[in-house]
Design a protein around this motif. Structure first.
Motif, PDB file in Angstrom:
ATOM      1  N   THR A   1       0.815  -1.212   0.000  1.00 34.22           N
ATOM      2  CA  THR A   1       0.000   0.000   0.000  1.00 34.22           C
ATOM      3  C   THR A   1       0.849   1.263   0.000  1.00 34.22           C
ATOM      4  OG1 THR A   1      -1.793  -1.148   1.161  1.00 34.22           O
ATOM      5  CG2 THR A   1      -1.784   1.265   1.256  1.00 34.22           C
ATOM      6  N   TYR A   2       1.921   1.251   0.776  1.00 38.79           N
ATOM      7  CA  TYR A   2       2.677   2.490   0.984  1.00 38.79           C
ATOM      8  C   TYR A   2       3.942   2.607   0.141  1.00 38.79           C
ATOM      9  CZ  TYR A   2      -0.475   3.569   4.780  1.00 38.79           C
ATOM     10  OH  TYR A   2      -1.606   3.870   5.511  1.00 38.79           O
ATOM     11  N   LEU A   3       4.307   1.550  -0.559  1.00 38.15           N
ATOM     12  CA  LEU A   3       5.500   1.629  -1.412  1.00 38.15           C
ATOM     13  C   LEU A   3       5.383   2.721  -2.480  1.00 38.15           C
ATOM     14  CD1 LEU A   3       8.273   0.518  -2.108  1.00 38.15           C
ATOM     15  CD2 LEU A   3       7.154  -1.201  -3.559  1.00 38.15           C
ATOM     16  N   PRO A   4       4.229   2.876  -3.179  1.00 38.59           N
ATOM     17  CA  PRO A   4       4.124   3.964  -4.168  1.00 38.59           C
ATOM     18  C   PRO A   4       4.291   5.346  -3.544  1.00 38.59           C
ATOM     19  CG  PRO A   4       2.363   2.365  -4.484  1.00 38.59           C
ATOM     20  CD  PRO A   4       3.020   2.028  -3.189  1.00 38.59           C
ATOM     21  N   LEU A   5       3.760   5.532  -2.338  1.00 34.43           N
ATOM     22  CA  LEU A   5       3.899   6.825  -1.665  1.00 34.43           C
ATOM     23  C   LEU A   5       5.355   7.092  -1.302  1.00 34.43           C
ATOM     24  CD1 LEU A   5       2.704   9.356  -0.376  1.00 34.43           C
ATOM     25  CD2 LEU A   5       2.218   7.991   1.676  1.00 34.43           C
ATOM     26  N   VAL A   6       6.039   6.072  -0.789  1.00 30.27           N
ATOM     27  CA  VAL A   6       7.459   6.217  -0.460  1.00 30.27           C
ATOM     28  C   VAL A   6       8.261   6.531  -1.717  1.00 30.27           C
ATOM     29  CG1 VAL A   6       9.495   5.008   0.397  1.00 30.27           C
ATOM     30  CG2 VAL A   6       7.307   4.737   1.566  1.00 30.27           C
ATOM     31  N   ALA A   7       7.927   5.857  -2.825  1.00 29.71           N
ATOM     32  CA  ALA A   7       8.629   6.107  -4.085  1.00 29.71           C
ATOM     33  C   ALA A   7       8.420   7.545  -4.538  1.00 29.71           C
ATOM     34  CB  ALA A   7       8.133   5.130  -5.155  1.00 29.71           C
ATOM     35  N   GLY A   8       7.184   8.044  -4.421  1.00 33.55           N
ATOM     36  CA  GLY A   8       6.897   9.415  -4.825  1.00 33.55           C
ATOM     37  C   GLY A   8       7.630  10.436  -3.974  1.00 33.55           C
ATOM     38  N   LEU A   9       7.593  10.250  -2.653  1.00 32.19           N
ATOM     39  CA  LEU A   9       8.281  11.186  -1.763  1.00 32.19           C
ATOM     40  C   LEU A   9       9.793  11.140  -1.972  1.00 32.19           C
ATOM     41  CD1 LEU A   9       6.231  10.610   1.525  1.00 32.19           C
ATOM     42  CD2 LEU A   9       6.089  12.557  -0.042  1.00 32.19           C
ATOM     43  N   SER A  10      10.323   9.960  -2.263  1.00 34.88           N
ATOM     44  CA  SER A  10      11.759   9.828  -2.517  1.00 34.88           C
ATOM     45  C   SER A  10      12.150  10.574  -3.787  1.00 34.88           C
ATOM     46  CB  SER A  10      12.147   8.352  -2.633  1.00 34.88           C
ATOM     47  OG  SER A  10      11.836   7.651  -1.453  1.00 34.88           O
ATOM     48  N   GLY A  11      11.303  10.484  -4.818  1.00 36.74           N
ATOM     49  CA  GLY A  11      11.575  11.206  -6.053  1.00 36.74           C
ATOM     50  C   GLY A  11      11.575  12.709  -5.845  1.00 36.74           C
ATOM     51  N   ILE A  12      10.632  13.198  -5.046  1.00 34.84           N
ATOM     52  CA  ILE A  12      10.575  14.635  -4.744  1.00 34.84           C
ATOM     53  C   ILE A  12      11.822  15.064  -3.979  1.00 34.84           C
ATOM     54  CG2 ILE A  12       9.327  16.401  -3.451  1.00 34.84           C
ATOM     55  CD1 ILE A  12       6.758  14.823  -4.015  1.00 34.84           C
ATOM     56  N   ALA A  13      12.223  14.252  -3.005  1.00 37.17           N
ATOM     57  CA  ALA A  13      13.403  14.587  -2.206  1.00 37.17           C
ATOM     58  C   ALA A  13      14.661  14.629  -3.060  1.00 37.17           C
ATOM     59  CB  ALA A  13      13.558  13.571  -1.073  1.00 37.17           C
ATOM     60  N   LEU A  14      14.806  13.667  -3.968  1.00 35.65           N
ATOM     61  CA  LEU A  14      15.983  13.650  -4.837  1.00 35.65           C
ATOM     62  C   LEU A  14      15.999  14.861  -5.761  1.00 35.65           C
ATOM     63  CD1 LEU A  14      18.500  12.178  -5.822  1.00 35.65           C
ATOM     64  CD2 LEU A  14      17.041  10.911  -7.433  1.00 35.65           C
ATOM     65  N   ALA A  15      14.841  15.239  -6.295  1.00 37.41           N
ATOM     66  CA  ALA A  15      14.777  16.416  -7.159  1.00 37.41           C
ATOM     67  C   ALA A  15      15.136  17.674  -6.375  1.00 37.41           C
ATOM     68  CB  ALA A  15      13.373  16.542  -7.760  1.00 37.41           C
TER      69      ALA A  15
END
Length: 644
Positions: free
Chosen positions: A520-534
């Protein structure tokens, strides 16, 4: 109501197109916007009547084709599936029409543009309300025609002309497969009407027929051919190359093509044909693989693009991949849910990008922007909303629909489902990264624009901002409001018989029992990680960008050049085709056909005429000599003939 919703855009297109010279720019805008506004009211009313009150119906208007065994009616099929599309297309198209009033204010061909937009909407509405394959193909080809007209709207630009031709040709490849699929369906079922074909589909499961000299599963072949048509319209991997070039059209065109019409036609078509695809696991597996691969391909390419519209265009391609692999795991309602939420946040992103381009006097290169958030704060705010929804961050709409697609892929319990789940989550990370790369390059940091451009930066007029407010509201609330009906507990009563899922395809059904926490939460973690890297690469430590690009130069160039698809097609298809065409033209047509045909006969006649004209010298002694020779020949022939 449904008839009005479909016909009003056509009426507006007719008036603006044929009488635009008399009613003027403002008249054309009023007619088309009023027509779409009334159509949107009718579309939403029809949606409520059909989806929530259960008044499914088929309105037969007249008999269209009656030739031998082929009998096709012109009818409107109104069930939940078509009602969702009817409401979404009319509402989003109306908003884009209003936005176009401001965006195209100084264009010299406003009536033509507004007519094309309304005609585009009409053909899309015909497609989604079609009751049979022939009627769907009419709308299918209609949106293809209008895309050609709109992408090449600025026909004085060679790049726009080339992009329009490219879109038309690439779509013809997919459309050829779609046409073959329709022929296969008629061969198998003897009918083009959906209800008759769907009723007979279970009885055709497992049967084979001869295709290209081979014995193949009949339904699998038909479904794959139909899927090829969907690949062309929805820009899936292999037939996607037209999509980024379509950015040559005006920004409202990009929003209409990428959000509400055309590219969503392929997803809708597969959902409409769910009774056929459910009978072919092979076809569904192919849909999953193509969709998952497209999602990661487009997301990776979007990371390296510098044109603000092309970044969003590849985002569309990637999100369509999500919808397709949702269809492939039989989560049709999840695909439609994401189609609906995507229409709002993607139209919002495109129109926001148009607002940026409008403020920057036509500039689209993000490398020449920066520091705009203080100058155009409203556009900045709504673009944040669209980006958060695209990245799947709660409580925005994209979170609800993307999350359920990934959960359904995992719950399918198949190898292809796991393939889509892994690639979908990685694509979610890349999506968040390139979305915030766009935001940071465009709105943050120091300005990289020239002084004259920066001096004229201004917020868009209200006629462009109000549509952004409407779409932003949709990007915020549509997901939360629609979750219960589209994929939640009310889904069965909502969709009823408009979508068919067999009991051996329980991807969505298993979600009722829950999935593991990490799924359930893997997509959210992936999205937040992408924002943090950017944020780290573009705000915290910008120097890391250049160092990374230099360290991985080959990979960077690979992504910047879009996996070299255009170059590969040019080398293996375009150039050989041009070479063969030149050979057939110069040697085949010129040397052989014309040489021995009209040109050869003309040359021979001319030569004989010249030779005969030389006998007419005007000297009497030459004529007398010729007469003597003729008499000698005649007498000689007579004597020999008598002797014989």
């Amino acid at each position: 109501m449904a008839i009005l919703a479909v016909s009003l855009p056509l009426l507006g297109a007719f008036i603006a197109g044929f009488f635009g010279r008399w009613i003027g720019d403002r008249g054309a805008q009023i007619v088309t916007c009023a027509g779409l506004g009334l159509a949107a009211i009718c579309g939403v009313t029809t949606f409520y009547d059909v989806a929530f009150l259960g008044h499914d119906q088929t309105q037969v208007l007249f008999t269209w084709i009656d030739a031998g065994q082929l009998n096709v009616s012109w009818a409107l099929k109104l069930d939940t599936l078509s009602a969702v599309m009817l409401a979404m297309v009319t509402v989003v198209s109306f908003v884009i029409h209003v936005y176009s009033i401001g965006y195209m204010e100084h264009d010299p061909s406003i009536p033509r543009f507004m007519a094309y937009l309304s005609l585009f909407t009409f053909f899309m509405l015909m497609l989604v309300t079609a009751e049979n394959f022939a009627q769907m193909f009419f709308g299918w080809e209609g949106v293809g025609l209008c895309s050609y007209l709109l992408i090449g709207f600025w026909y004085d630009r060679p790049s726009a002309d080339a992009a329009a031709i490219k879109a038309f040709v690439v779509n013809r490849i997919g459309d050829f497969g779609f046409a073959l699929g329709i022929f296969a369906g008629f061969t198998l079922f003897g009918s083009l009407h959906f209800d008759q074909v769907f009723a007979a589909a279970p009885g055709m499961a497992g049967k084979s027929f001869t295709f290209l000299g081979m014995q193949c599963d009949a339904l699998t072949v038909a479904c794959i051919l139909l899927f090829i048509g969907a690949m062309g319209k929805s820009a899936q991997l292999g037939l996607h190359t037209w999509l980024p070039d379509a950015m040559e059209g005006p920004t409202p065109v990009s929003a209409l093509i990428h959000a509400a019409t055309m590219v969503t036609a392929g997803v809708f078509m597969l959902c409409r044909l769910s009774p056929l695809f459910e009978e072919s696991q092979t076809a569904l597996n192919i849909v999953v693989v193509v969709g998952g691969t497209t999602a990661i391909f487009a997301a990776s390419v979007g990371m390296a693009q510098n044109d603000i519209k092309k970044v969003i265009a590849y985002s569309t391609c990637s999100q369509l991949g999500y919808m397709f692999f949702a269809v492939g795991v039989s989560a049709y309602s999840a695909a439609m849910f994401h189609l609906l939420t995507h229409a709002f946040f993607k139209a919002l992103l495109f129109l926001s990008a148009g607002s940026v381009i409008h403020a920057m006097s036509g500039e689209q290169d993000m490398r020449k922007m920066g520091g705009l958030w203080r100058l155009i704060p409203i556009t900045y705010a709504v673009m944040w909303i669209g980006s958060l929804s695209l990245a799947g961050i709660p409580p925005f709409s994209g979170y609800f629909s993307k999350d359920v697609i990934l959960e359904a892929s995992w719950s399918a319990g198949t190898e292809v489902g796991q393939y889509a789940f892994v690639l979908g989550n990685f694509a979610a990370f890349l999506t968040a990264f390139y979305s915030w790369r766009l935001l940071f390059l465009t709105f943050h940091g120091t300005s990289r624009a020239d002084h004259d451009t920066l001096h004229h930066v201004h917020e868009s007029p209200k006629v462009m901002l109000i549509p952004l407010y409407v779409l932003a509201a949709g990007a915020v609330v549509v997901g939360a409001l629609g979750h219960h009906w589209f994929v939640g507990e009310g889904a069965h009563d909502f969709w009823r018989n408009s979508i068919v899922v067999l009991s051996n395809h329980p991807a969505l059904g298993t979600l009722e029992h829950g999935v593991p926490f990490w799924v359930t939460y893997l997509p959210l973690v992936a999205g937040l990680s992408g924002i943090a890297l950017a944020w780290y690469a573009y705000i915290r430590k910008p120097s890391v960008r250049g160092a990374t690009a230099k360290a991985f130069e080959a990979l960077y160039l690979f992504l910047l050049n879009k996996w070299y698809f255009d170059e590969i097609y040019d080398f293996f298809i375009v150039r050989p085709t041009f070479w063969l065409a030149r050979v057939l033209w110069r040697r085949g047509d010129g040397t052989v056909i014309d040489g021995f045909g009209p040109d050869g006969l003309a040359a021979t006649t001319t030569d004989l005429s010249v030779r005969a004209s030389r006998l007419q010298s005007g000297y009497v002694f030459q004529y007398a000599f010729a007469m003597v020779i003729g008499v000698v020949i005649f007498v000689t022939w007579y004597l020999f003939w008598r002797g014989a």
